[in-house]
Design a protein around this motif. Structure first.
Motif, PDB file in Angstrom:
ATOM      1  N   ILE A  31      13.345   4.115  15.502  1.00 30.77           N
ATOM      2  CA  ILE A  31      12.982   4.132  14.086  1.00 30.77           C
ATOM      3  C   ILE A  31      13.713   3.001  13.381  1.00 30.77           C
ATOM      4  CG2 ILE A  31      13.153   5.464  11.925  1.00 30.77           C
ATOM      5  CD1 ILE A  31      11.075   6.544  13.863  1.00 30.77           C
ATOM      6  N   GLU A  32      13.052   2.368  12.414  1.00 32.95           N
ATOM      7  CA  GLU A  32      13.692   1.354  11.592  1.00 32.95           C
ATOM      8  C   GLU A  32      14.173   2.013  10.300  1.00 32.95           C
ATOM      9  OE1 GLU A  32      12.721  -2.890   9.388  1.00 32.95           O
ATOM     10  OE2 GLU A  32      11.150  -1.855  10.532  1.00 32.95           O
ATOM     11  N   THR A  33      15.441   1.830   9.999  1.00 34.60           N
ATOM     12  CA  THR A  33      16.018   2.403   8.775  1.00 34.60           C
ATOM     13  C   THR A  33      16.386   1.287   7.813  1.00 34.60           C
ATOM     14  OG1 THR A  33      16.867   4.354   9.920  1.00 34.60           O
ATOM     15  CG2 THR A  33      17.915   3.785   7.837  1.00 34.60           C
ATOM     16  N   LEU A  34      15.971   1.447   6.548  1.00 28.42           N
ATOM     17  CA  LEU A  34      16.308   0.519   5.480  1.00 28.42           C
ATOM     18  C   LEU A  34      17.223   1.217   4.487  1.00 28.42           C
ATOM     19  CD1 LEU A  34      13.425  -0.436   6.581  1.00 28.42           C
ATOM     20  CD2 LEU A  34      13.183  -1.569   4.380  1.00 28.42           C
ATOM     21  N   MET A  77      17.613   5.127   0.851  1.00 31.48           N
ATOM     22  CA  MET A  77      17.398   4.973   2.287  1.00 31.48           C
ATOM     23  C   MET A  77      16.007   5.418   2.644  1.00 31.48           C
ATOM     24  SD  MET A  77      19.382   6.665   5.551  1.00 31.48           S
ATOM     25  CE  MET A  77      18.090   7.733   6.159  1.00 31.48           C
ATOM     26  N   GLU A  78      15.394   4.702   3.581  1.00 33.99           N
ATOM     27  CA  GLU A  78      14.066   5.085   4.059  1.00 33.99           C
ATOM     28  C   GLU A  78      13.940   4.769   5.538  1.00 33.99           C
ATOM     29  OE1 GLU A  78       9.435   4.584   2.753  1.00 33.99           O
ATOM     30  OE2 GLU A  78      10.715   2.819   2.617  1.00 33.99           O
ATOM     31  N   ASP A  79      13.289   5.662   6.286  1.00 35.94           N
ATOM     32  CA  ASP A  79      12.945   5.424   7.683  1.00 35.94           C
ATOM     33  C   ASP A  79      11.498   4.966   7.771  1.00 35.94           C
ATOM     34  OD1 ASP A  79      15.407   6.131   8.667  1.00 35.94           O
ATOM     35  OD2 ASP A  79      14.840   8.191   9.151  1.00 35.94           O
ATOM     36  N   LEU A  80      11.248   4.005   8.661  1.00 34.31           N
ATOM     37  CA  LEU A  80       9.898   3.539   8.941  1.00 34.31           C
ATOM     38  C   LEU A  80       9.608   3.756  10.418  1.00 34.31           C
ATOM     39  CD1 LEU A  80       9.842   0.133   7.022  1.00 34.31           C
ATOM     40  CD2 LEU A  80       8.943   2.326   6.268  1.00 34.31           C
ATOM     41  N   SER A 105      -6.203   5.228   9.903  1.00 36.35           N
ATOM     42  CA  SER A 105      -6.111   6.513   9.220  1.00 36.35           C
ATOM     43  C   SER A 105      -4.821   7.238   9.574  1.00 36.35           C
ATOM     44  CB  SER A 105      -7.308   7.383   9.618  1.00 36.35           C
ATOM     45  OG  SER A 105      -7.206   8.665   9.053  1.00 36.35           O
ATOM     46  N   GLY A 106      -4.113   7.703   8.565  1.00 36.56           N
ATOM     47  CA  GLY A 106      -2.889   8.464   8.785  1.00 36.56           C
ATOM     48  C   GLY A 106      -1.662   7.631   9.043  1.00 36.56           C
ATOM     49  N   ASP A 107      -1.757   6.296   8.938  1.00 33.62           N
ATOM     50  CA  ASP A 107      -0.614   5.428   9.196  1.00 33.62           C
ATOM     51  C   ASP A 107       0.391   5.532   8.051  1.00 33.62           C
ATOM     52  OD1 ASP A 107       1.172   3.374   9.657  1.00 33.62           O
ATOM     53  OD2 ASP A 107      -0.355   1.923  10.239  1.00 33.62           O
ATOM     54  N   PRO A 108       1.597   6.098   8.289  1.00 33.38           N
ATOM     55  CA  PRO A 108       2.554   6.285   7.195  1.00 33.38           C
ATOM     56  C   PRO A 108       3.177   4.996   6.691  1.00 33.38           C
ATOM     57  CG  PRO A 108       3.545   6.933   9.267  1.00 33.38           C
ATOM     58  CD  PRO A 108       2.096   6.622   9.552  1.00 33.38           C
ATOM     59  N   ARG A 109       2.901   3.858   7.374  1.00 34.94           N
ATOM     60  CA  ARG A 109       3.407   2.593   6.861  1.00 34.94           C
ATOM     61  C   ARG A 109       2.595   2.097   5.676  1.00 34.94           C
ATOM     62  NH1 ARG A 109       3.425   1.652  12.415  1.00 34.94           N
ATOM     63  NH2 ARG A 109       1.477   0.534  12.202  1.00 34.94           N
ATOM     64  N   MET A 110       1.368   2.623   5.500  1.00 33.34           N
ATOM     65  CA  MET A 110       0.470   2.104   4.488  1.00 33.34           C
ATOM     66  C   MET A 110       0.530   2.966   3.225  1.00 33.34           C
ATOM     67  SD  MET A 110      -0.404  -0.328   6.374  1.00 33.34           S
ATOM     68  CE  MET A 110      -1.592  -1.133   5.300  1.00 33.34           C
ATOM     69  N   GLY A 111       0.007   2.447   2.146  1.00 39.96           N
ATOM     70  CA  GLY A 111      -0.058   3.198   0.897  1.00 39.96           C
ATOM     71  C   GLY A 111       1.293   3.427   0.268  1.00 39.96           C
ATOM     72  N   ARG A 112       2.243   2.512   0.485  1.00 39.80           N
ATOM     73  CA  ARG A 112       3.585   2.697  -0.053  1.00 39.80           C
ATOM     74  C   ARG A 112       3.604   2.304  -1.523  1.00 39.80           C
ATOM     75  NH1 ARG A 112       7.213  -0.724   3.618  1.00 39.80           N
ATOM     76  NH2 ARG A 112       8.907   0.430   2.633  1.00 39.80           N
ATOM     77  N   ALA A 113       4.342   3.050  -2.314  1.00 35.05           N
ATOM     78  CA  ALA A 113       4.389   2.803  -3.756  1.00 35.05           C
ATOM     79  C   ALA A 113       5.117   1.504  -4.062  1.00 35.05           C
ATOM     80  CB  ALA A 113       5.106   3.971  -4.448  1.00 35.05           C
ATOM     81  N   PRO A 114       4.734   0.827  -5.177  1.00 41.08           N
ATOM     82  CA  PRO A 114       5.489  -0.351  -5.597  1.00 41.08           C
ATOM     83  C   PRO A 114       6.941   0.018  -5.888  1.00 41.08           C
ATOM     84  CG  PRO A 114       3.425  -0.186  -6.802  1.00 41.08           C
ATOM     85  CD  PRO A 114       3.611   1.105  -6.061  1.00 41.08           C
ATOM     86  N   THR A 115       7.811  -0.946  -5.762  1.00 39.25           N
ATOM     87  CA  THR A 115       9.223  -0.671  -5.970  1.00 39.25           C
ATOM     88  C   THR A 115       9.910  -1.858  -6.607  1.00 39.25           C
ATOM     89  OG1 THR A 115      11.320  -0.295  -4.843  1.00 39.25           O
ATOM     90  CG2 THR A 115       9.622  -1.368  -3.578  1.00 39.25           C
TER      91      THR A 115
END
Length: 203
Positions: A121-124, A33-36, A180-190
């Motif tokens: 919040i969007e939850t996946l 689970m992840e929140d965006l 800068s500081g956007d937590p949506r960016m820099g997400r690890a491959p999955t």
């Protein structure tokens, strides 16, 4: 929690929000689970507009996922996706989405995912199966395609009736996504579709 038929599910001992799934006492896979954070367009009371936003984001994820698989697995890797559909998610209405990858005609990966908006919040929530010997590297515990297919009905029941943990609180985001500081960016491959932590594709 005993789900019957030899299936049990419990919170994983990990820093991420994950549920570990056992079958007949042996690890069978896990659900992540992840929140965006919100980017604003879902701030509406219109359920139709919310569902449209979810569906549009899912199609974007599908496109990114196809490109990632082409780059990682080659032009011969076939990707199948399902049309997102409304389903119950944790007592509300979300969307179910699904994708599979085929190598030489054989299904070697499959992801079943759910997404919902709550408290801005969007939850996946995703469950992914990866077969050994393909272009992706499974990490224990990972569903096999057969096990995920067998667990699919129970997964939908769990997602519909679950009580999700409190939504993540994010600081204000930059005006433009990617700043800068956007937590949506820099997400690890999955190895999944939208979840950024947990299973990682081989470099």
């Amino acid at each position: 929690m005993n789900l019957g038929g030899g299936w049990t599910i419990s919170r994983c001992e990990s820093p991420t929000v994950a549920l570990c799934v056992d079958r007949n006492g042996k690890p069978a896979g896990h659900v992540l689970m992840e929140d965006l954070p919100s980017i604003g367009e879902e701030k509406t009371t219109s359920q139709d507009q919310i569902q449209a936003t979810l569906a549009a984001r899912t199609q974007t994820i599908y496109q990114l996922w196809r490109q990632h698989r082409t780059d990682r697995c080659g032009e011969g890797y076939r990707v199948d996706t399902a049309v997102p559909k409304p389903v119950p998610v944790a007592g509300g209405t979300g969307l179910r989405y699904e994708a599979a990858g085929r190598q030489e005609g054989r299904v070697v990966e499959r992801t079943i995912g759910f997404r919902v908006f709550r408290d801005g919040i969007e939850t996946l929530v995703e469950a992914t199966a990866v077969e050994p010997g393909g272009c992706l590297t499974p990490e224990h515990p990972t569903f096999t395609v057969q096990n995920l297919r067998a667990f699919e009905g129970l997964l939908e029941r769990v997602i519909a009736g679950s009580t999700l943990p409190p939504a993540t609180e994010y600081a204000d985001l930059p005006a433009q996504p990617g700043g800068s500081g956007d937590p949506r960016m820099g997400r690890a491959p999955t190895n999944g579709i939208g979840i950024s932590h947990g299973l990682r594709s081989s470099p």
